[in-house]
Design an enzyme around this catalytic site. Structure first.
Site, PDB file in Angstrom:
ATOM      1  N   HIS A   1       0.841  -1.206   0.000  1.00  0.00           N
ATOM      2  CA  HIS A   1       0.000   0.000   0.000  1.00  0.00           C
ATOM      3  C   HIS A   1       0.876   1.256   0.000  1.00  0.00           C
ATOM      4  O   HIS A   1       0.567   2.234  -0.680  1.00  0.00           O
ATOM      5  CB  HIS A   1      -0.894   0.032   1.242  1.00  0.00           C
ATOM      6  CG  HIS A   1      -1.865  -1.104   1.357  1.00  0.00           C
ATOM      7  ND1 HIS A   1      -1.715  -2.127   2.258  1.00  0.00           N
ATOM      8  CD2 HIS A   1      -3.014  -1.375   0.681  1.00  0.00           C
ATOM      9  CE1 HIS A   1      -2.735  -2.970   2.159  1.00  0.00           C
ATOM     10  NE2 HIS A   1      -3.541  -2.545   1.196  1.00  0.00           N
TER      11      HIS A   1
ATOM     12  N   GLN B   1     -18.071  -6.163  -1.843  1.00  0.00           N
ATOM     13  CA  GLN B   1     -17.174  -6.969  -2.678  1.00  0.00           C
ATOM     14  C   GLN B   1     -16.828  -8.311  -2.039  1.00  0.00           C
ATOM     15  O   GLN B   1     -16.019  -9.068  -2.564  1.00  0.00           O
ATOM     16  CB  GLN B   1     -15.917  -6.184  -3.039  1.00  0.00           C
ATOM     17  CG  GLN B   1     -14.960  -5.904  -1.891  1.00  0.00           C
ATOM     18  CD  GLN B   1     -13.865  -4.945  -2.317  1.00  0.00           C
ATOM     19  OE1 GLN B   1     -14.089  -3.768  -2.543  1.00  0.00           O
ATOM     20  NE2 GLN B   1     -12.645  -5.454  -2.431  1.00  0.00           N
TER      21      GLN B   1
ATOM     22  N   GLU C   1      -0.529  -3.786  -9.082  1.00  0.00           N
ATOM     23  CA  GLU C   1      -0.528  -4.886 -10.060  1.00  0.00           C
ATOM     24  C   GLU C   1      -0.711  -6.228  -9.350  1.00  0.00           C
ATOM     25  O   GLU C   1      -0.962  -7.230 -10.010  1.00  0.00           O
ATOM     26  CB  GLU C   1       0.776  -4.868 -10.858  1.00  0.00           C
ATOM     27  CG  GLU C   1       0.877  -3.664 -11.785  1.00  0.00           C
ATOM     28  CD  GLU C   1       2.137  -3.665 -12.640  1.00  0.00           C
ATOM     29  OE1 GLU C   1       3.012  -4.538 -12.420  1.00  0.00           O
ATOM     30  OE2 GLU C   1       2.238  -2.778 -13.509  1.00  0.00           O
ATOM     31  N   LYS C   2      -0.598  -6.250  -8.032  1.00  0.00           N
ATOM     32  CA  LYS C   2      -0.885  -7.472  -7.268  1.00  0.00           C
ATOM     33  C   LYS C   2      -2.286  -7.982  -7.638  1.00  0.00           C
ATOM     34  O   LYS C   2      -2.500  -9.169  -7.803  1.00  0.00           O
ATOM     35  CB  LYS C   2      -0.795  -7.148  -5.774  1.00  0.00           C
ATOM     36  CG  LYS C   2      -1.575  -8.024  -4.849  1.00  0.00           C
ATOM     37  CD  LYS C   2      -0.813  -9.254  -4.551  1.00  0.00           C
ATOM     38  CE  LYS C   2      -1.477 -10.217  -3.582  1.00  0.00           C
ATOM     39  NZ  LYS C   2      -2.814  -9.976  -3.142  1.00  0.00           N
ATOM     40  N   ASP C   3      -3.226  -7.037  -7.762  1.00  0.00           N
ATOM     41  CA  ASP C   3      -4.591  -7.380  -8.169  1.00  0.00           C
ATOM     42  C   ASP C   3      -4.743  -6.989  -9.642  1.00  0.00           C
ATOM     43  O   ASP C   3      -5.446  -6.031  -9.978  1.00  0.00           O
ATOM     44  CB  ASP C   3      -5.586  -6.637  -7.280  1.00  0.00           C
ATOM     45  CG  ASP C   3      -5.399  -6.999  -5.817  1.00  0.00           C
ATOM     46  OD1 ASP C   3      -5.857  -8.077  -5.416  1.00  0.00           O
ATOM     47  OD2 ASP C   3      -4.740  -6.238  -5.084  1.00  0.00           O
TER      48      ASP C   3
HETATM   49  P1  AMP Z   1      -6.466  -3.762  -0.559  1.00  0.00           P
HETATM   50  O1  AMP Z   1      -6.328  -2.951   0.697  1.00  0.00           O
HETATM   51  O2  AMP Z   1      -5.999  -5.167  -0.415  1.00  0.00           O
HETATM   52  O3  AMP Z   1      -7.819  -3.614  -1.203  1.00  0.00           O
HETATM   53  O4  AMP Z   1      -5.444  -3.128  -1.584  1.00  0.00           O
HETATM   54  C1  AMP Z   1      -5.459  -1.748  -1.858  1.00  0.00           C
HETATM   55  C2  AMP Z   1      -4.539  -1.494  -3.023  1.00  0.00           C
HETATM   56  O5  AMP Z   1      -3.218  -1.915  -2.693  1.00  0.00           O
HETATM   57  C3  AMP Z   1      -4.938  -2.256  -4.288  1.00  0.00           C
HETATM   58  O6  AMP Z   1      -4.764  -1.412  -5.407  1.00  0.00           O
HETATM   59  C4  AMP Z   1      -3.961  -3.396  -4.288  1.00  0.00           C
HETATM   60  O7  AMP Z   1      -3.694  -3.910  -5.583  1.00  0.00           O
HETATM   61  C5  AMP Z   1      -2.725  -2.745  -3.717  1.00  0.00           C
HETATM   62  N1  AMP Z   1      -1.800  -3.752  -3.192  1.00  0.00           N
HETATM   63  C6  AMP Z   1      -2.077  -4.709  -2.267  1.00  0.00           C
HETATM   64  N2  AMP Z   1      -0.995  -5.499  -2.071  1.00  0.00           N
HETATM   65  C7  AMP Z   1      -0.015  -5.046  -2.900  1.00  0.00           C
HETATM   66  C8  AMP Z   1       1.332  -5.442  -3.175  1.00  0.00           C
HETATM   67  N3  AMP Z   1       1.892  -6.485  -2.562  1.00  0.00           N
HETATM   68  N4  AMP Z   1       2.030  -4.749  -4.090  1.00  0.00           N
HETATM   69  C9  AMP Z   1       1.453  -3.689  -4.743  1.00  0.00           C
HETATM   70  N5  AMP Z   1       0.202  -3.261  -4.516  1.00  0.00           N
HETATM   71  C10 AMP Z   1      -0.535  -3.926  -3.611  1.00  0.00           C
END
Ligand code: AMP
Length: 278
Positions: free
Chosen positions: A37, A61, A148-150
Protein backbone atom coordinates in the site's frame (compact mmCIF):
# COMPACT_ATOMS: atom_id res chain seq x y z
CA UNK A 1 -2.97 14.48 7.94
CA UNK A 2 -6.66 15.38 7.94
CA UNK A 3 -8.98 12.51 8.77
CA UNK A 4 -12.40 12.81 7.22
CA UNK A 5 -15.48 10.64 7.65
CA UNK A 6 -18.09 12.47 5.58
CA UNK A 7 -18.01 12.72 1.84
CA UNK A 8 -19.24 16.34 1.86
CA UNK A 9 -15.99 17.24 3.72
CA UNK A 10 -14.00 15.22 1.20
CA UNK A 11 -15.52 17.21 -1.65
CA UNK A 12 -14.76 20.48 0.15
CA UNK A 13 -11.11 19.48 0.64
CA UNK A 14 -10.93 18.55 -3.02
CA UNK A 15 -12.38 21.91 -4.03
CA UNK A 16 -9.84 23.80 -1.87
CA UNK A 17 -6.97 21.89 -3.45
CA UNK A 18 -8.36 22.59 -6.88
CA UNK A 19 -8.54 26.30 -6.12
CA UNK A 20 -4.91 26.23 -4.93
CA UNK A 21 -3.99 24.64 -8.24
CA UNK A 22 -2.85 21.35 -6.63
CA UNK A 23 -3.14 18.06 -8.45
CA UNK A 24 -4.66 15.23 -6.41
CA UNK A 25 -3.68 11.57 -6.23
CA UNK A 26 -6.01 8.96 -4.72
CA UNK A 27 -5.06 5.60 -3.22
CA UNK A 28 -8.08 3.40 -2.36
CA UNK A 29 -7.41 0.71 0.26
CA UNK A 30 -9.17 -1.61 2.68
CA UNK A 31 -6.61 -0.91 5.43
CA UNK A 32 -4.38 -3.36 7.32
CA UNK A 33 -1.69 -1.49 5.45
CA UNK A 34 1.70 -2.88 4.45
CA UNK A 35 4.59 -1.86 2.20
CA UNK A 36 2.53 -2.69 -0.92
CA UNK A 37 0.00 0.00 0.00
CA UNK A 38 2.81 2.41 0.89
CA UNK A 39 4.33 1.92 -2.57
CA UNK A 40 1.01 3.17 -4.00
CA UNK A 41 1.11 6.18 -1.68
CA UNK A 42 4.67 7.02 -2.80
CA UNK A 43 3.67 6.68 -6.44
CA UNK A 44 0.71 9.02 -5.91
CA UNK A 45 3.01 11.46 -4.14
CA UNK A 46 5.42 11.40 -7.08
CA UNK A 47 2.58 12.11 -9.54
CA UNK A 48 0.52 14.68 -7.60
CA UNK A 49 0.79 17.65 -5.23
CA UNK A 50 -1.75 16.26 -2.75
CA UNK A 51 -2.37 12.65 -1.73
CA UNK A 52 -5.66 11.28 -0.42
CA UNK A 53 -6.00 7.70 0.85
CA UNK A 54 -9.31 6.00 1.43
CA UNK A 55 -9.72 3.21 3.96
CA UNK A 56 -12.95 1.28 3.67
CA UNK A 57 -13.56 -2.44 4.03
CA UNK A 58 -16.19 -2.56 1.32
CA UNK A 59 -18.86 -5.14 2.27
CA UNK A 60 -20.31 -5.36 -1.25
CA UNK A 61 -17.17 -6.97 -2.68
CA UNK A 62 -17.28 -9.91 -0.25
CA UNK A 63 -19.40 -12.97 -0.96
CA UNK A 64 -21.65 -14.46 1.76
CA UNK A 65 -19.07 -17.16 2.57
CA UNK A 66 -16.03 -14.90 2.39
CA UNK A 67 -13.91 -13.26 5.08
CA UNK A 68 -15.61 -9.86 5.61
CA UNK A 69 -16.16 -10.39 9.35
CA UNK A 70 -12.59 -11.43 10.01
CA UNK A 71 -10.88 -9.18 7.46
CA UNK A 72 -7.84 -7.74 9.32
CA UNK A 73 -8.33 -4.24 10.72
CA UNK A 74 -5.62 -2.05 12.26
CA UNK A 75 -6.79 1.57 11.93
CA UNK A 76 -4.44 3.05 14.56
CA UNK A 77 -1.37 1.54 12.92
CA UNK A 78 -2.69 2.52 9.46
CA UNK A 79 -3.03 6.16 10.55
CA UNK A 80 0.51 6.11 11.93
CA UNK A 81 1.93 4.68 8.70
CA UNK A 82 0.06 7.13 6.47
CA UNK A 83 1.00 10.09 8.68
CA UNK A 84 4.67 9.08 8.39
CA UNK A 85 4.31 9.02 4.58
CA UNK A 86 3.09 12.62 4.59
CA UNK A 87 -0.39 11.73 3.30
CA UNK A 88 -2.56 14.87 3.23
CA UNK A 89 -5.98 13.34 3.78
CA UNK A 90 -7.37 10.04 5.00
CA UNK A 91 -10.99 9.32 4.16
CA UNK A 92 -12.49 6.72 6.49
CA UNK A 93 -16.20 6.82 5.66
CA UNK A 94 -18.36 7.01 8.79
CA UNK A 95 -21.16 4.44 9.10
CA UNK A 96 -23.71 5.11 6.39
CA UNK A 97 -21.51 7.57 4.48
CA UNK A 98 -20.65 5.25 1.57
CA UNK A 99 -23.99 3.78 0.46
CA UNK A 100 -27.51 5.14 0.49
CA UNK A 101 -29.82 2.74 2.34
CA UNK A 102 -31.82 2.14 -0.82
CA UNK A 103 -28.90 2.31 -3.28
CA UNK A 104 -29.93 0.49 -6.44
CA UNK A 105 -27.14 1.21 -8.92
CA UNK A 106 -24.26 -1.19 -9.58
CA UNK A 107 -21.34 -0.77 -11.95
CA UNK A 108 -20.73 -3.97 -13.90
CA UNK A 109 -17.65 -4.25 -16.12
CA UNK A 110 -18.34 -7.02 -18.60
CA UNK A 111 -15.89 -9.33 -20.35
CA UNK A 112 -12.80 -8.98 -18.16
CA UNK A 113 -14.80 -10.18 -15.16
CA UNK A 114 -15.85 -13.41 -16.92
CA UNK A 115 -12.35 -14.78 -16.34
CA UNK A 116 -9.90 -15.68 -13.53
CA UNK A 117 -11.40 -14.56 -10.17
CA UNK A 118 -14.76 -13.60 -11.71
CA UNK A 119 -16.42 -17.04 -11.73
CA UNK A 120 -14.97 -17.94 -8.31
CA UNK A 121 -16.17 -14.75 -6.62
CA UNK A 122 -19.62 -13.92 -8.02
CA UNK A 123 -20.44 -10.24 -7.51
CA UNK A 124 -16.95 -9.39 -6.29
CA UNK A 125 -15.93 -7.19 -9.22
CA UNK A 126 -19.32 -5.44 -9.26
CA UNK A 127 -18.67 -4.48 -5.63
CA UNK A 128 -15.16 -3.29 -6.49
CA UNK A 129 -16.21 -1.38 -9.63
CA UNK A 130 -19.10 0.34 -7.85
CA UNK A 131 -17.09 1.48 -4.83
CA UNK A 132 -14.11 2.58 -6.96
CA UNK A 133 -16.40 4.52 -9.30
CA UNK A 134 -17.94 6.25 -6.26
CA UNK A 135 -14.50 7.07 -4.82
CA UNK A 136 -13.27 8.42 -8.17
CA UNK A 137 -16.38 10.60 -8.46
CA UNK A 138 -16.15 11.81 -4.86
CA UNK A 139 -12.48 12.76 -5.06
CA UNK A 140 -12.18 13.51 -8.80
CA UNK A 141 -8.44 12.80 -8.58
CA UNK A 142 -5.99 13.64 -11.34
CA UNK A 143 -4.49 10.19 -10.80
CA UNK A 144 -5.44 7.07 -8.86
CA UNK A 145 -3.00 4.29 -7.98
CA UNK A 146 -3.78 0.56 -7.91
CA UNK A 147 -1.49 -2.43 -7.37
CA UNK A 148 -0.53 -4.89 -10.06
CA UNK A 149 -0.89 -7.47 -7.27
CA UNK A 150 -4.59 -7.38 -8.17
CA UNK A 151 -3.92 -7.34 -11.90
CA UNK A 152 -7.43 -8.25 -13.02
CA UNK A 153 -8.90 -5.59 -10.72
CA UNK A 154 -6.53 -3.04 -12.28
CA UNK A 155 -7.82 -3.94 -15.76
CA UNK A 156 -11.43 -3.68 -14.52
CA UNK A 157 -10.74 -0.20 -13.14
CA UNK A 158 -8.95 0.99 -16.29
CA UNK A 159 -11.94 -0.16 -18.32
CA UNK A 160 -14.54 1.44 -16.07
CA UNK A 161 -12.68 4.77 -16.05
CA UNK A 162 -12.44 4.66 -19.83
CA UNK A 163 -16.04 3.59 -20.45
CA UNK A 164 -17.57 6.05 -17.95
CA UNK A 165 -15.36 8.99 -19.04
CA UNK A 166 -13.88 9.37 -15.57
CA UNK A 167 -10.92 11.64 -16.26
CA UNK A 168 -8.46 10.20 -13.71
CA UNK A 169 -5.18 8.70 -14.89
CA UNK A 170 -5.14 5.11 -13.61
CA UNK A 171 -1.61 4.20 -12.52
CA UNK A 172 -0.59 0.56 -11.98
CA UNK A 173 2.12 -0.04 -9.37
CA UNK A 174 4.36 -3.16 -9.48
CA UNK A 175 3.85 -5.91 -6.90
CA UNK A 176 5.79 -5.49 -3.66
CA UNK A 177 7.08 -8.85 -2.40
CA UNK A 178 8.66 -10.38 0.69
CA UNK A 179 12.33 -11.32 0.37
CA UNK A 180 11.33 -14.91 -0.55
CA UNK A 181 8.94 -13.74 -3.29
CA UNK A 182 5.54 -13.94 -1.53
CA UNK A 183 3.39 -10.99 -2.65
CA UNK A 184 2.53 -8.77 0.31
CA UNK A 185 -1.16 -8.99 1.20
CA UNK A 186 -3.26 -8.00 4.19
CA UNK A 187 -4.50 -11.61 4.17
CA UNK A 188 -0.97 -12.94 4.80
CA UNK A 189 -1.65 -12.04 8.45
CA UNK A 190 -4.04 -14.99 8.57
CA UNK A 191 -1.35 -17.51 7.72
CA UNK A 192 0.00 -19.72 10.50
CA UNK A 193 3.76 -20.32 10.27
CA UNK A 194 3.52 -23.60 8.38
CA UNK A 195 1.19 -22.14 5.75
CA UNK A 196 3.29 -18.98 5.47
CA UNK A 197 6.25 -21.21 4.58
CA UNK A 198 4.20 -22.93 1.85
CA UNK A 199 2.65 -19.72 0.50
CA UNK A 200 5.85 -18.85 -1.34
CA UNK A 201 5.20 -21.79 -3.68
CA UNK A 202 2.65 -19.69 -5.55
CA UNK A 203 5.15 -17.09 -6.76
CA UNK A 204 7.84 -19.75 -7.23
CA UNK A 205 5.59 -21.81 -9.50
CA UNK A 206 4.43 -18.75 -11.44
CA UNK A 207 8.03 -17.67 -12.00
CA UNK A 208 9.10 -21.15 -13.02
CA UNK A 209 6.13 -21.55 -15.37
CA UNK A 210 6.82 -18.15 -16.96
CA UNK A 211 10.41 -19.20 -17.66
CA UNK A 212 9.26 -22.53 -19.14
CA UNK A 213 6.72 -20.79 -21.39
CA UNK A 214 9.25 -18.26 -22.58
CA UNK A 215 11.61 -21.10 -23.46
CA UNK A 216 8.92 -23.20 -25.20
CA UNK A 217 5.79 -21.16 -26.00
CA UNK A 218 4.19 -24.20 -27.68
CA UNK A 219 3.74 -25.97 -24.32
CA UNK A 220 1.55 -23.55 -22.40
CA UNK A 221 -1.18 -26.07 -21.57
CA UNK A 222 1.30 -28.60 -20.20
CA UNK A 223 3.18 -26.01 -18.16
CA UNK A 224 -0.08 -24.77 -16.59
CA UNK A 225 -1.13 -28.31 -15.67
CA UNK A 226 2.28 -28.82 -14.06
CA UNK A 227 2.02 -25.61 -12.00
CA UNK A 228 -1.46 -26.54 -10.75
CA UNK A 229 -0.31 -30.05 -9.84
CA UNK A 230 2.70 -28.75 -7.89
CA UNK A 231 0.46 -26.53 -5.77
CA UNK A 232 -2.13 -29.26 -5.23
CA UNK A 233 0.56 -31.71 -4.13
CA UNK A 234 1.73 -29.15 -1.56
CA UNK A 235 -1.82 -28.97 -0.11
CA UNK A 236 -3.29 -25.96 -1.91
CA UNK A 237 -6.83 -25.99 -3.26
CA UNK A 238 -6.23 -24.31 -6.60
CA UNK A 239 -8.95 -22.08 -8.11
CA UNK A 240 -6.87 -21.46 -11.22
CA UNK A 241 -3.33 -21.54 -12.56
CA UNK A 242 -3.80 -19.76 -15.85
CA UNK A 243 -2.09 -17.94 -18.71
CA UNK A 244 -4.26 -15.01 -19.79
CA UNK A 245 -4.26 -11.94 -21.98
CA UNK A 246 -2.79 -9.07 -19.95
CA UNK A 247 -5.68 -6.74 -20.82
CA UNK A 248 -8.83 -8.82 -21.40
CA UNK A 249 -7.80 -11.51 -18.87
CA UNK A 250 -9.17 -14.17 -21.29
CA UNK A 251 -7.21 -17.46 -21.44
CA UNK A 252 -4.19 -17.33 -23.76
CA UNK A 253 -2.56 -20.38 -25.30
CA UNK A 254 0.03 -18.49 -27.35
CA UNK A 255 2.04 -15.33 -26.91
CA UNK A 256 0.61 -13.44 -29.90
CA UNK A 257 -0.42 -10.69 -27.49
CA UNK A 258 1.05 -9.67 -24.11
CA UNK A 259 0.12 -12.39 -21.61
CA UNK A 260 0.60 -13.02 -17.90
CA UNK A 261 0.37 -15.98 -15.59
CA UNK A 262 -2.21 -15.85 -12.83
CA UNK A 263 -2.84 -18.08 -9.83
CA UNK A 264 -5.45 -18.19 -7.09
CA UNK A 265 -5.21 -20.89 -4.45
CA UNK A 266 -6.47 -21.59 -0.97
CA UNK A 267 -4.31 -22.65 1.94
CA UNK A 268 -6.47 -23.61 4.91
CA UNK A 269 -9.07 -20.83 5.02
CA UNK A 270 -6.95 -18.20 3.24
CA UNK A 271 -7.27 -17.46 -0.46
CA UNK A 272 -4.10 -16.08 -2.05
CA UNK A 273 -3.65 -14.61 -5.54
CA UNK A 274 -0.58 -13.61 -7.53
CA UNK A 275 0.50 -13.00 -11.11
CA UNK A 276 3.68 -12.94 -13.14
CA UNK A 277 4.71 -11.53 -16.53
CA UNK A 278 5.48 -14.01 -19.29
P1 AMP B 1 -6.47 -3.76 -0.56
O1 AMP B 1 -6.33 -2.95 0.70
O2 AMP B 1 -6.00 -5.17 -0.42
O3 AMP B 1 -7.82 -3.61 -1.20
O4 AMP B 1 -5.44 -3.13 -1.58
C1 AMP B 1 -5.46 -1.75 -1.86
C2 AMP B 1 -4.54 -1.49 -3.02
O5 AMP B 1 -3.22 -1.92 -2.69
C3 AMP B 1 -4.94 -2.26 -4.29
O6 AMP B 1 -4.76 -1.41 -5.41
C4 AMP B 1 -3.96 -3.40 -4.29
O7 AMP B 1 -3.69 -3.91 -5.58
C5 AMP B 1 -2.73 -2.74 -3.72
N1 AMP B 1 -1.80 -3.75 -3.19
C6 AMP B 1 -2.08 -4.71 -2.27
N2 AMP B 1 -0.99 -5.50 -2.07
C7 AMP B 1 -0.01 -5.05 -2.90
C8 AMP B 1 1.33 -5.44 -3.18
N3 AMP B 1 1.89 -6.49 -2.56
N4 AMP B 1 2.03 -4.75 -4.09
C9 AMP B 1 1.45 -3.69 -4.74
N5 AMP B 1 0.20 -3.26 -4.52
C10 AMP B 1 -0.54 -3.93 -3.61
Amino acid sequence: MRIIGQHADLRAARRDWHEEGRSVGLVPTMGALHEGHLALVRRARAACGRVAVSLFVNPTQFGPNEDLARYPRSPEEDMRLLGAEGVDLLYMPADGDMYEKDASTTVHVGGITDHLCGPFRPGHFDGVATVVAKLLLRVMPDAACFGEKDWQQLQVIRRLARDLDIPARIIGVPVVREADGLALSSRNRYLPQEERAKAVLISQNLKHAAESIRAAPGNIGRVLAGGRENLEKAGFRVDYFECADAESCAPARDLARPARLFAAARLGSTRLIDNWPV
